[in-house]
Motif scaffolding. Structure first.
Motif, PDB file in Angstrom:
ATOM      1  N   UNK A 215       0.851  -1.175   0.000  1.00  0.00           N
ATOM      2  CA  UNK A 215       0.000   0.000   0.000  1.00  0.00           C
ATOM      3  C   UNK A 215       0.896   1.237   0.000  1.00  0.00           C
ATOM      4  N   UNK A 216       0.380   2.327  -0.505  1.00  0.00           N
ATOM      5  CA  UNK A 216       1.182   3.538  -0.588  1.00  0.00           C
ATOM      6  C   UNK A 216       0.397   4.731  -0.062  1.00  0.00           C
ATOM      7  N   UNK A 217       1.126   5.795   0.261  1.00  0.00           N
ATOM      8  CA  UNK A 217       0.504   7.015   0.764  1.00  0.00           C
ATOM      9  C   UNK A 217       1.515   8.145   0.780  1.00  0.00           C
ATOM     10  N   UNK A 218       1.158   9.232   1.420  1.00  0.00           N
ATOM     11  CA  UNK A 218       2.030  10.402   1.530  1.00  0.00           C
ATOM     12  C   UNK A 218       2.015  10.875   2.981  1.00  0.00           C
ATOM     13  N   UNK A 219       3.202  11.122   3.544  1.00  0.00           N
ATOM     14  CA  UNK A 219       3.283  11.621   4.911  1.00  0.00           C
ATOM     15  C   UNK A 219       2.822  13.073   4.981  1.00  0.00           C
ATOM     16  N   UNK A 220       2.632  13.585   6.181  1.00  0.00           N
ATOM     17  CA  UNK A 220       2.077  14.926   6.372  1.00  0.00           C
ATOM     18  C   UNK A 220       2.982  16.010   5.785  1.00  0.00           C
ATOM     19  N   UNK A 221       2.391  16.876   4.995  1.00  0.00           N
ATOM     20  CA  UNK A 221       3.090  18.072   4.507  1.00  0.00           C
ATOM     21  C   UNK A 221       3.127  19.083   5.653  1.00  0.00           C
ATOM     22  N   UNK A 222       4.314  19.517   6.021  1.00  0.00           N
ATOM     23  CA  UNK A 222       4.445  20.382   7.197  1.00  0.00           C
ATOM     24  C   UNK A 222       4.420  21.873   6.865  1.00  0.00           C
ATOM     25  N   UNK A 223       4.699  22.221   5.609  1.00  0.00           N
ATOM     26  CA  UNK A 223       4.562  23.622   5.181  1.00  0.00           C
ATOM     27  C   UNK A 223       4.485  23.670   3.668  1.00  0.00           C
ATOM     28  N   UNK A 224       3.891  24.750   3.133  1.00  0.00           N
ATOM     29  CA  UNK A 224       3.819  24.938   1.693  1.00  0.00           C
ATOM     30  C   UNK A 224       2.745  24.083   1.037  1.00  0.00           C
ATOM     31  N   UNK A 225       2.891  23.880  -0.270  1.00  0.00           N
ATOM     32  CA  UNK A 225       1.935  23.106  -1.065  1.00  0.00           C
ATOM     33  C   UNK A 225       2.689  22.123  -1.951  1.00  0.00           C
ATOM     34  N   UNK A 226       2.272  20.873  -1.917  1.00  0.00           N
ATOM     35  CA  UNK A 226       2.912  19.799  -2.686  1.00  0.00           C
ATOM     36  C   UNK A 226       1.970  19.353  -3.805  1.00  0.00           C
ATOM     37  N   UNK A 227       2.485  19.289  -5.043  1.00  0.00           N
ATOM     38  CA  UNK A 227       1.733  18.792  -6.181  1.00  0.00           C
ATOM     39  C   UNK A 227       2.416  17.546  -6.736  1.00  0.00           C
ATOM     40  N   UNK A 228       1.623  16.563  -7.093  1.00  0.00           N
ATOM     41  CA  UNK A 228       2.181  15.365  -7.715  1.00  0.00           C
ATOM     42  C   UNK A 228       1.244  14.867  -8.806  1.00  0.00           C
ATOM     43  N   UNK A 229       1.802  14.072  -9.697  1.00  0.00           N
ATOM     44  CA  UNK A 229       1.077  13.497 -10.825  1.00  0.00           C
ATOM     45  C   UNK A 229       1.102  11.987 -10.689  1.00  0.00           C
ATOM     46  N   UNK A 230      -0.072  11.368 -10.731  1.00  0.00           N
ATOM     47  CA  UNK A 230      -0.159   9.921 -10.664  1.00  0.00           C
ATOM     48  C   UNK A 230      -0.548   9.343 -12.006  1.00  0.00           C
TER      49      UNK A 230
END
Length: 237
Positions: A215-230
């Motif tokens: 299984x996969x996921x993303x850990x907590x973003x602590x500041x700013x904005x994260x963009x990703x493409x799946x």
């Protein structure tokens, strides 16, 4: 980058990538997309005409963030990536089936595989773009969407860790039979890709190959904005 996406993909050391996938279940591909290409994809986020649906993750208890599924036709760059990754990954997918004593079933080109999806009632495109702001995260999950699914998917990060955001590492957790789970924390820079299993992978044991579930996921973003493409290769019901 002067080479086209297709040329860059062909120039990758696919022998090493295939070995990484076999040995550890995932493969990290550095700097495949330029900053300009990442921005081109990131800029699609505000063009609602490109998407078939928007998901608020908190509403479904998937995490905290937002993602959007593209509709067909896909943006040109995204379509090129999807078509270029598939042939090499189909070879790995068939090899993994054979290791588990099954017949290879994945055709060598994406469109033939999508035809199979459509024959089984899976018509909706699944490539997506994801946005996480500070505090955002993605719970561990799998992206199956129907009875027909491809055993690999690819994720790109479209902006730069430590510059545009902090935190937000990619998480991959592997469940091992009769043993505790193993976790991987993977950091991706802008334009880098990660190939990873959608569902399971074969692992060599003392009595042949057995299956580990991932299984996969993303850990907590602590500041700013994260963009990703799946990039998911099967379509959805």
């Amino acid at each position: 980058m002067s080479l086209s996406v297709t040329e860059r993909m062909a120039a990758l050391d696919w022998t090493s990538i295939q070995t990484e996938l076999d040995e550890q279940g995932y493969a990290h591909i550095p700097a495949l997309l330029s900053e300009e290409e990442c921005q081109e994809l990131l800029d699609t986020y505000e063009n609602e005409e490109l998407f078939r649906s928007t998901i608020q993750m908190a509403r479904h208890r998937f995490g905290l963030g937002e993602y959007k599924y593209y509709q067909t036709p896909l943006p040109g760059l995204l379509q090129q990536l999807r078509e270029a990754f598939y042939p090499e990954l189909s070879m790995t997918a068939n090899r993994w089936l054979e290791r588990l004593g099954k017949e290879p079933i994945y055709p060598p080109v994406l469109m033939k595989f999508l035809d199979h999806c459509h024959e089984n009632g899976q018509w909706r495109p699944t490539p997506l773009i994801l946005k996480y702001e500070a505090g955002g995260f993605n719970c561990l999950h799998q992206d199956l969407y129907g009875d027909v699914f491809f055993p690999f998917q690819v994720v790109f990060v479209l902006n730069q860790k430590e510059l545009d955001y902090t935190g937000g590492e990619f998480l991959l957790v592997e469940q091992r039979p009769r043993a505790q789970s193993r976790g991987h924390v993977i950091t991706l820079n802008r334009g880098e890709a990660l190939i990873f299993p959608t569902h399971q992978r074969p692992v060599q044991g003392s009595r042949g190959y057995y299956k580990n579930t991932l299984r996969h996921g993303v850990s907590t973003v602590t500041s700013g904005t994260r963009y990703s493409l799946g990039i998911i290769f099967h379509d959805a019901k």
